[in-house]
Design a protein around this motif. Structure first.
Motif, short mmCIF file in Angstrom:
data_model
loop_
_atom_site.label_atom_id
_atom_site.label_comp_id
_atom_site.label_asym_id
_atom_site.label_seq_id
_atom_site.Cartn_x
_atom_site.Cartn_y
_atom_site.Cartn_z
N UNK A 110 0.84 -1.20 0.00
CA UNK A 110 0.00 0.00 0.00
C UNK A 110 0.88 1.25 0.00
N UNK A 135 0.28 5.31 1.09
CA UNK A 135 -0.56 6.35 1.68
C UNK A 135 0.21 7.66 1.69
N UNK A 184 0.23 11.23 4.14
CA UNK A 184 -0.26 11.73 5.41
C UNK A 184 -0.05 13.23 5.47
N UNK A 194 -4.09 17.01 9.83
CA UNK A 194 -5.54 17.20 9.85
C UNK A 194 -6.32 16.30 8.90
N UNK A 195 -5.60 15.60 8.01
CA UNK A 195 -6.29 14.74 7.04
C UNK A 195 -6.02 13.26 7.26
N UNK A 196 -5.18 12.94 8.20
CA UNK A 196 -4.88 11.53 8.47
C UNK A 196 -4.14 10.88 7.31
N UNK A 197 -4.29 9.59 7.17
CA UNK A 197 -3.67 8.85 6.07
C UNK A 197 -4.70 8.64 4.98
N UNK A 198 -4.30 8.93 3.76
CA UNK A 198 -5.19 8.71 2.63
C UNK A 198 -4.54 7.73 1.66
N UNK A 199 -5.33 6.78 1.20
CA UNK A 199 -4.82 5.69 0.37
C UNK A 199 -4.67 6.15 -1.07
N UNK A 238 -2.96 0.59 -4.06
CA UNK A 238 -2.59 -0.63 -3.38
C UNK A 238 -2.46 -1.76 -4.39
N UNK A 298 -6.61 3.81 -5.01
CA UNK A 298 -7.16 4.09 -3.71
C UNK A 298 -8.11 5.27 -3.79
N UNK A 299 -8.09 6.11 -2.76
CA UNK A 299 -9.03 7.22 -2.71
C UNK A 299 -8.52 8.48 -3.39
N UNK A 329 4.07 13.64 3.56
CA UNK A 329 4.73 12.44 4.06
C UNK A 329 4.09 11.26 3.35
N UNK A 365 3.81 7.16 3.08
CA UNK A 365 4.01 5.95 3.88
C UNK A 365 3.67 4.72 3.06
#
Lengths: 112, 115
Positions: free
Chosen positions: B33, B35, B37, B40-45, B48, B58-59, B88, B90
């Protein structure tokens, strides 16, 4: 958004207190996982709970899952300063190509 | 122990450059995968892959492509980097669990700055 929501966004507690973080999601899931991230680093897996489970424990961690409410909670008991980190829930969506999607996280600060 | 290695911890690139982010895992995991980061938005895919030469969007796949020619390596490609791709990145890998991917193992991340 396909992401769920976690609340609170930030949490500050005293060492020794319990910390509770919540995760809500929108679509059906196969499993839900919780991860921890120390500042600027990769994520580390904490616990996985399947859709047919209601509660799971690992050391000082307790996770619950309520599929009818599409929500989960992570409880850290007797918190320590070393628990200071960001915590994320990740959902494995059911059906089709199964994406693993994360929320926005809860930033936990444990004050010594 | 599972190790997921991302080739660069920090990169600085110019707008319009082609950027390769490499990820290698050493535990024969089927699933990999990427992602991003952002605060304020977290991890977004982004993308994958559940098998060699297989990829799924992904999204947020726009502006990215991936390559998985070997099981252990999953590359993220920014064809023409833009400043809004400063982030960032990941990489993660996993085995199959019950009903889908199991526990994800993450690399340390690659912090990309596009000027």
């Amino acid at each position: 958004s396909q992401q769920g929501e976690e609340d609170p966004q930030a949490l500050s507690i005293q060492e020794g207190e319990n910390a509770t973080m919540n995760c809500s999601y929108k679509t059906s899931i196969n499993n839900l996982q919780w991860y921890r991230q120390n500042s600027g680093r990769g994520l580390v897996h904490l616990i996985l709970i399947r859709s047919n489970e209601r509660e799971k424990h690992s050391g000082r961690l307790r996770v619950t899952l309520d599929t009818s409410k599409k929500s989960s909670s992570l409880l850290i008991t007797a918190s320590r300063a070393a628990d200071t980190a960001s915590y994320f829930c990740a959902r494995l969506n059911s059906g089709g190509y199964q994406k693993v999607t994360f929320g926005t996280g809860t930033k936990l600060q444990v004050i010594p | 122990d599972v190790k997921v290695t991302q080739s660069s911890r920090y990169l600085v690139k110019r707008t319009g450059e082609k950027v390769f982010l490499e990820c290698v895992q050493d535990m024969d995991h089927e699933n990999m995968f990427w992602y991003r980061q952002d605060p304020g938005l977290g991890l977004r895919l982004i993308y994958f892959s559940y098998d060699v030469k297989m990829k799924e969007k992904g999204d947020i796949p726009e502006g990215y492509s991936v390559s998985r020619e070997k099981k252990e390596r999953f590359s993220l490609i920014l064809e023409s980097a833009s400043t809004n791709q400063t982030s960032m990145y990941l990489c993660a890998s996993s085995l199959w669990g019950t009903g889908g991917p199991g526990e994800l193992f993450f690399g340390e991340g690659s912090r990309l700055t596009v000027l």
